[in-house]
Every structure is written in structure tokens, then in C-alpha cells.
Design a protein around this motif. Structure first.
Motif, short mmCIF file in Angstrom:
data_model
loop_
_atom_site.label_atom_id
_atom_site.label_comp_id
_atom_site.label_asym_id
_atom_site.label_seq_id
_atom_site.Cartn_x
_atom_site.Cartn_y
_atom_site.Cartn_z
N ARG A 64 23.44 62.24 17.80
CA ARG A 64 22.57 61.10 18.14
C ARG A 64 21.94 61.33 19.52
NH1 ARG A 64 20.25 56.81 16.27
NH2 ARG A 64 19.93 55.09 17.71
N GLY A 114 27.01 47.64 23.11
CA GLY A 114 26.97 48.50 21.93
C GLY A 114 26.09 49.70 22.23
N HIS A 168 20.04 55.62 25.43
CA HIS A 168 19.02 54.58 25.62
C HIS A 168 19.15 53.94 27.00
CE1 HIS A 168 17.28 54.79 21.71
NE2 HIS A 168 18.35 54.38 21.08
N ASP A 225 30.89 49.97 24.72
CA ASP A 225 30.93 50.20 23.27
C ASP A 225 32.39 50.16 22.83
OD1 ASP A 225 28.68 51.44 21.15
OD2 ASP A 225 30.77 51.80 20.57
N ILE A 226 32.60 49.75 21.59
CA ILE A 226 33.97 49.68 21.08
C ILE A 226 34.49 51.07 20.71
CG2 ILE A 226 33.54 49.36 18.59
CD1 ILE A 226 35.49 46.84 19.01
N ALA A 250 34.87 48.57 25.27
CA ALA A 250 35.16 47.12 25.19
C ALA A 250 34.51 46.55 23.94
CB ALA A 250 34.62 46.40 26.43
N ASP A 251 35.05 45.41 23.53
CA ASP A 251 34.47 44.65 22.41
C ASP A 251 33.38 43.74 22.99
OD1 ASP A 251 33.86 42.97 20.32
OD2 ASP A 251 35.93 42.38 19.92
N LEU A 252 32.19 43.82 22.43
CA LEU A 252 31.09 43.04 23.02
C LEU A 252 31.28 41.53 22.84
CD1 LEU A 252 29.03 42.09 20.52
CD2 LEU A 252 28.24 44.42 20.73
N ILE A 301 20.78 47.16 21.35
CA ILE A 301 19.88 48.03 20.58
C ILE A 301 20.58 48.49 19.31
CG2 ILE A 301 18.50 50.15 20.67
CD1 ILE A 301 18.45 49.85 23.74
N LEU A 302 20.11 48.01 18.18
CA LEU A 302 20.61 48.42 16.86
C LEU A 302 22.12 48.21 16.74
CD1 LEU A 302 18.63 51.81 16.68
CD2 LEU A 302 17.91 49.64 15.72
N SER A 303 22.63 47.22 17.44
CA SER A 303 24.08 46.97 17.49
C SER A 303 24.37 45.50 17.16
CB SER A 303 24.61 47.28 18.89
OG SER A 303 24.48 48.66 19.15
C1 LIG Z 1 23.92 51.82 15.21
S1 LIG Z 1 24.93 52.11 16.65
C2 LIG Z 1 23.71 51.90 17.94
C3 LIG Z 1 24.18 52.56 19.22
C4 LIG Z 1 23.13 52.60 20.34
N1 LIG Z 1 22.74 51.28 20.76
C5 LIG Z 1 21.93 53.40 19.89
O1 LIG Z 1 20.91 52.79 19.50
O2 LIG Z 1 22.02 54.64 19.91
C6 LIG Z 1 25.91 50.59 16.75
C7 LIG Z 1 26.95 50.68 17.89
O3 LIG Z 1 27.59 49.40 18.00
C8 LIG Z 1 28.95 49.67 18.35
N2 LIG Z 1 29.74 48.46 18.04
C9 LIG Z 1 30.01 47.92 16.83
N3 LIG Z 1 30.77 46.81 16.96
C10 LIG Z 1 30.99 46.65 18.30
C11 LIG Z 1 31.71 45.69 19.08
N4 LIG Z 1 32.36 44.67 18.51
N5 LIG Z 1 31.73 45.84 20.43
C12 LIG Z 1 31.09 46.88 21.02
N6 LIG Z 1 30.38 47.82 20.35
C13 LIG Z 1 30.34 47.71 18.99
C14 LIG Z 1 29.30 50.89 17.51
O4 LIG Z 1 30.47 51.55 17.98
C15 LIG Z 1 28.03 51.72 17.64
O5 LIG Z 1 28.08 52.61 18.74
#
Ligand SMILES: C[S@@+](CC[C@H](N)C(=O)[O-])C[C@H]1O[C@@H](n2cnc3c(N)ncnc32)[C@H](O)[C@@H]1O
Length: 161
Positions: free
Chosen positions: A9, A47, A53, A75-76, A96-98, A114-116
Motif C-alpha cells: 500500500r 485509521g 497519507h 491505527d488498530i 490504538a482503537d479510534l 481516510i477510507l477508515s
Molecule cells: C482501508 S484501510 C485505510 C488506511 C489508510 N487510511 C489509507 O487510506 O491508506 C482501513 C484502516 O482502518 C484501520 N482500522 C479499522 N478499525 C479500526 C479501529 N477501530 N481503530 C483504528 N483503526 C482501525 C485498519 O487497521 C486499516 O488500517
């Protein structure tokens, strides 16, 4: 396995110009919404994955708009944060958990998502009174060309999916 996903990525984001317009648009939104009197802006990416990014946006914002920027990514996924901290040492990275972050109230001028997944009550808790949340959501055409290309390759090889 996940390490390789995050490495791949990072390559896509940093070695192609695909996401550059997005990074510049986000930097402009920040400039238009966050007070220019702030010498340092505090930005949190919720996330952040492998961090490219946040790193790119911090670079654009600090070289064009503000004196300095503090970028924090959470990020988790431990693998995502390991990759981020290996490659972008000038930012702060935390597993961490968001929905339940280890930060005090009202610390950030900008929250990127972003996409999270999202957690708006946590975003609200962390954001300064005049702060801004920037959420990027994929639409149905997101990566359409890539999906079509992969699908064609699979069909040509008679692989059933
Ligand atoms: C589709 S990826 C996007 C990552 C990044 N923003 C990008 O665009 O490259 C979604 C991300 O959300 C993170 N994620 C999912 N649930 C989460 C949570 N509860 N807390 C923190 N991060 C989380 C995943 O580990 C993953 O890295």
C-alpha cells in the motif's frame, strides 16, 4: 502477511501520483478552514494504516500553508503502525482503537479519516472548538480500473471467483 499488505500500500501511494490530487485537495480544505493565526497545527489521522497519507499531507501543509505541523497517526493494526514508524520518523504513531484513543479532549485542529471506520463522538471529543473533520469515503467507481484489470486477468486465465 499484513506487513506485506501495508508495504504494498505504501508503494502504491508513494510511487504513483494516484493520490496526489487528493492530498492537495485535503491540504486546501485545511487551509480554508483552520485559522491562519495558528503557528502550529495539530493533525490526527484516525485509521492511518501505514501512514503515507498523513505524511504526504503534513509535507504539503507545512511547506505551503503553516509554519509547522504536528502529525499524529493511530491505527488498530500493529503492522500498519510499525511500517509507519519505520518510514516516517518525523511524525508520531500509536497503536490504538479510534473509538477510545489515549488523548486529552480538544487537542486537534484537524482529524483525518481516510477510507477508515469512524467514531464521531470520539472525533468530537478530540477536536478543538474550531477544528475540522475530513472524512474520505470511496464511491462506487473507486479503483474501478484496477478491479476491471484484475477481473479481466482472472477471467482470461479461467479462474473462477
Ligand atoms: C482501508 S484501510 C485505510 C488506511 C489508510 N487510511 C489509507 O487510506 O491508506 C482501513 C484502516 O482502518 C484501520 N482500522 C479499522 N478499525 C479500526 C479501529 N477501530 N481503530 C483504528 N483503526 C482501525 C485498519 O487497521 C486499516 O488500517
Amino acid at each position: 502477511m499484513l506487513e506485506r499488505f501495508f508495504e504494498a500500500r505504501r508503494k502504491i501511494i508513494t510511487e504513483s501520483a494516484f493520490f496526489e490530487p487528493l492530498s492537495h485537495s485535503i491540504a486546501k480544505v485545511i487551509y480554508n478552514h483552520v485559522a491562519k493565526t495558528n503557528e502550529t497545527i495539530f493533525m490526527l489521522d484516525m485509521g492511518c494504516g501505514e501512514g503515507s497519507h498523513l505524511s504526504n499531507i503534513c509535507e504539503i501543509v507545512s511547506s505551503n500553508y503553516y509554519d509547522s505541523v504536528v502529525g499524529v497517526g493511530i491505527d488498530i493494526s500493529k503492522e500498519g503502525i510499525t511500517e509507519a514508524s519505520k518510514n516516517y520518523t518525523e511524525r508520531i504513531w500509536t497503536v490504538a482503537d479510534l473509538a477510545n484513543t489515549p488523548f486529552k479532549n480538544q487537542q486537534f485542529d484537524v482529524i483525518l479519516n481516510i477510507l477508515s471506520p469512524s467514531n464521531y463522538s470520539e472525533f468530537n471529543r478530540l477536536l478543538k472548538a474550531d477544528g475540522v473533520v475530513i472524512k474520505i469515503v470511496p464511491q462506487s467507481d473507486y479503483l474501478k480500473e484496477l478491479r476491471e484489470h484484475l477481473l479481466n486477468n482472472l477471467t482470461n486465465k479461467n479462474i473462477l471467483i
